[in-house]
Design an enzyme around this catalytic site. Structure first.
Site, PDB file in Angstrom:
ATOM      1  N   SER A  15       0.815  -1.407   0.100  1.00 15.67           N
ATOM      2  CA  SER A  15      -0.071   0.042   0.021  1.00 15.67           C
ATOM      3  C   SER A  15       0.929   1.419   0.092  1.00 15.67           C
ATOM      4  O   SER A  15       1.907   1.248   0.756  1.00 15.67           O
ATOM      5  CB  SER A  15      -0.977   0.010   1.233  1.00 15.67           C
ATOM      6  OG  SER A  15      -1.626   1.217   1.248  1.00 15.67           O
TER       7      SER A  15
ATOM      8  N   LYS B 146      -3.714   2.819  -2.117  1.00 16.43           N
ATOM      9  CA  LYS B 146      -3.174   3.557  -1.285  1.00 16.43           C
ATOM     10  C   LYS B 146      -4.163   3.750  -0.087  1.00 16.43           C
ATOM     11  O   LYS B 146      -5.332   3.688  -0.056  1.00 16.43           O
ATOM     12  CB  LYS B 146      -2.907   5.140  -1.688  1.00 16.43           C
ATOM     13  CG  LYS B 146      -2.724   6.142  -1.050  1.00 16.43           C
ATOM     14  CD  LYS B 146      -1.321   6.292  -0.396  1.00 16.43           C
ATOM     15  CE  LYS B 146      -1.108   7.537   0.630  1.00 16.43           C
ATOM     16  NZ  LYS B 146       0.230   7.203   1.386  1.00 16.43           N
ATOM     17  N   SER B 147      -3.559   3.899   1.259  1.00 17.28           N
ATOM     18  CA  SER B 147      -4.305   4.073   2.377  1.00 17.28           C
ATOM     19  C   SER B 147      -5.190   5.275   2.223  1.00 17.28           C
ATOM     20  O   SER B 147      -4.792   6.242   2.042  1.00 17.28           O
ATOM     21  CB  SER B 147      -3.387   4.313   3.572  1.00 17.28           C
ATOM     22  OG  SER B 147      -2.844   3.082   4.121  1.00 17.28           O
TER      23      SER B 147
ATOM     24  N   GLY C 179       2.038  12.138   3.634  1.00 19.93           N
ATOM     25  CA  GLY C 179       1.042  12.782   4.485  1.00 19.93           C
ATOM     26  C   GLY C 179      -0.411  12.419   3.918  1.00 19.93           C
ATOM     27  O   GLY C 179      -1.336  13.283   3.734  1.00 19.93           O
ATOM     28  N   LEU C 180      -0.414  11.067   3.831  1.00 22.06           N
ATOM     29  CA  LEU C 180      -1.744  10.478   3.359  1.00 22.06           C
ATOM     30  C   LEU C 180      -2.194  11.197   2.156  1.00 22.06           C
ATOM     31  O   LEU C 180      -3.601  11.332   2.008  1.00 22.06           O
ATOM     32  CB  LEU C 180      -2.787  10.167   4.644  1.00 22.06           C
ATOM     33  CG  LEU C 180      -2.673   9.242   5.466  1.00 22.06           C
ATOM     34  CD1 LEU C 180      -3.513   9.440   6.669  1.00 22.06           C
ATOM     35  CD2 LEU C 180      -3.205   8.010   4.621  1.00 22.06           C
TER      36      LEU C 180
ATOM     37  N   CYS D 112      -0.158   3.719  10.539  1.00 26.43           N
ATOM     38  CA  CYS D 112      -0.219   5.133   9.936  1.00 26.43           C
ATOM     39  C   CYS D 112       0.281   6.094  10.722  1.00 26.43           C
ATOM     40  O   CYS D 112      -0.173   6.578  11.841  1.00 26.43           O
ATOM     41  CB  CYS D 112      -1.612   5.629   9.224  1.00 26.43           C
ATOM     42  SG  CYS D 112      -1.639   7.090   8.680  1.00 26.43           S
TER      43      CYS D 112
ATOM     44  N   SER E  78       6.793   0.639   7.110  1.00 23.95           N
ATOM     45  CA  SER E  78       8.003   1.320   7.312  1.00 23.95           C
ATOM     46  C   SER E  78       8.291   1.703   8.805  1.00 23.95           C
ATOM     47  O   SER E  78       7.643   1.722   9.732  1.00 23.95           O
ATOM     48  CB  SER E  78       8.027   2.641   6.555  1.00 23.95           C
ATOM     49  OG  SER E  78       7.001   3.483   6.932  1.00 23.95           O
TER      50      SER E  78
ATOM     51  N   GLY F  95      11.546  -4.210   2.428  1.00 21.43           N
ATOM     52  CA  GLY F  95      12.815  -4.544   1.895  1.00 21.43           C
ATOM     53  C   GLY F  95      13.159  -5.683   0.899  1.00 21.43           C
ATOM     54  O   GLY F  95      14.160  -6.470   0.722  1.00 21.43           O
TER      55      GLY F  95
ATOM     56  N   THR G 218       9.280  -0.004  -1.967  1.00 19.47           N
ATOM     57  CA  THR G 218      10.596   0.640  -2.322  1.00 19.47           C
ATOM     58  C   THR G 218      10.766   0.318  -3.717  1.00 19.47           C
ATOM     59  O   THR G 218      10.835   1.175  -4.803  1.00 19.47           O
ATOM     60  CB  THR G 218      11.375   0.643  -1.390  1.00 19.47           C
ATOM     61  OG1 THR G 218      11.244   1.156  -0.116  1.00 19.47           O
ATOM     62  CG2 THR G 218      12.637   1.580  -1.967  1.00 19.47           C
TER      63      THR G 218
HETATM   64  C1  DHB Z   1       1.517   7.228   4.971  1.00 22.78           C
HETATM   65  C2  DHB Z   1       2.608   6.432   5.470  1.00 22.78           C
HETATM   66  C3  DHB Z   1       2.632   5.332   5.879  1.00 22.78           C
HETATM   67  O1  DHB Z   1       3.671   4.576   6.528  1.00 22.78           O
HETATM   68  C4  DHB Z   1       1.100   4.786   5.900  1.00 22.78           C
HETATM   69  O2  DHB Z   1       1.090   3.545   6.562  1.00 22.78           O
HETATM   70  C5  DHB Z   1       0.315   5.460   5.575  1.00 22.78           C
HETATM   71  C6  DHB Z   1       0.362   6.997   5.000  1.00 22.78           C
HETATM   72  C7  DHB Z   1       1.947   8.660   4.270  1.00 22.78           C
HETATM   73  O3  DHB Z   1       2.598   9.355   4.655  1.00 22.78           O
HETATM   74  O4  DHB Z   1       0.921   9.154   3.298  1.00 22.78           O
END
Ligand code: DHB
Length: 290
Positions: A25, A49-50, A76-77, A134, A199, A253, A275
């Site tokens: 994600s 994406k979340s 920042g989502l 998050c 992460s 990783g 990544t």
């Molecule tokens: C974001 C970063 C993340 O690790 C996550 O799980 C959700 C959102 C982000 O900064 O958008």
């Protein structure tokens, strides 16, 4: 390990992944163009994406940076809002029958419940991945690092909905008692899978000019890439030991087939790639499957 394992299908509940490799994600999955690239790639499934309730533009750029061994981000989502990802499921399902997961990360605890409730009205996603890791909840720690809050959130969630197709995205844990604390909470609810790990929070990386490599948060951001693999493997192994029947998606990783095998040998059933997917693009999946 046999090459064929990565090519073989795997089911979480009644949802059949076409092979063991997919995106993580946040990676190549924010816009309709990103998602369409995943549709036509060889990924075994797709995760969004979340999403938050509303569209978010996200943090100031540059908010992502990578080098040979790691990535750092504070996105920042940035996302199109839950409704976009719910409705886009129809387009995805008109082209492919591979599983589509919507990742949910409300900016307040209650927002998670609101989004998951709303998602019940849509039928073109197969699973929900509730992101407990998050870093963007204002003034609070990540939910997954607050055991009481995690328990309370899951209690409220299952009190209000009868959906057994929800998995959890967990942060990395580094302390043995924390694995046990989280596993004990998970056992109380019908969680259908875990994704380990997100992460590593709040690292700092200089760029080639000896400046902070990303602008938001004074340069602090979530670390991904090769350097986090030992922690991803440890988290998968430990949760597999504590919850032996729980399907686990390994993440962190993975750059090549050997890394993917190591996760599978540690107890993962599927793997997600972050990544390296950003660096290479979705044609990366070919390398894992041939
Ligand atoms: C974001 C970063 C993340 O690790 C996550 O799980 C959700 C959102 C982000 O900064 O958008």
């Amino acid at each position: 390990m046999e090459q064929s394992i990565l090519n073989s299908p795997f089911k979480i509940k009644n949802v059949e992944f076409h092979n063991r490799i997919m995106n993580a994600s946040g990676c190549n999955c924010t816009t309709s163009e990103d998602l369409l690239e995943l549709v036509s790639s060889r990924s075994g499934g797709i995760i969004s994406k979340s999403c938050t309730y509303e569209y978010r533009v996200g943090n100031e750029m540059p908010r992502y940076y990578d080098n040979d061994v790691l990535s750092i981000n504070s996105t920042g989502l940035a996302n199109n809002g839950y409704e976009f990802y719910a409705k886009y499921g129809e387009t995805i399902k008109s082209i492919t029958n591979k599983p589509y997961i919507i990742s949910v990360a409300g900016i307040k605890y209650r927002e998670n419940l609101k989004i998951i409730n709303k998602l019940q009205q849509y039928e073109n996603h197969d699973l929900i991945e509730l992101n407990l890791s998050c870093p963007n909840i204002i003034g609070k720690s990540q939910i997954g690092y607050d055991f009481e809050a995690s328990d309370e959130l899951l209690r409220c969630l299952y009190e209000n909905i009868d959906n057994h197709n929800i998995g959890l995205k967990l942060p990395p844990y580094f302390d043995m008692i924390h694995f046990e604390n989280m596993a004990d909470i998970i056992k109380k609810y019908p969680i259908c899978y875990l994704t380990c790990i997100n992460s590593l929070g709040n690292g700092f990386v200089f760029n080639e000019l000896m400046e902070p490599s990303i602008v938001p948060n004074n340069g602090f951001g979530g670390i991904g890439g090769s350097v986090i693999k030992p922690f991803g493997l440890a988290n998968v192994r430990k949760f597999h030991e504590l919850l032996p029947t729980m399907p686990i998606i390994g993440c962190g990783g993975i750059t090549n087939k050997q890394d993917a095998y190591e996760y599978i040998k540690s107890g993962a059933s599927l793997v997600q790639i972050g990544t390296q997917l950003i660096k290479t693009g979705p044609e990366l999946f070919d390398m894992f499957l041939t």
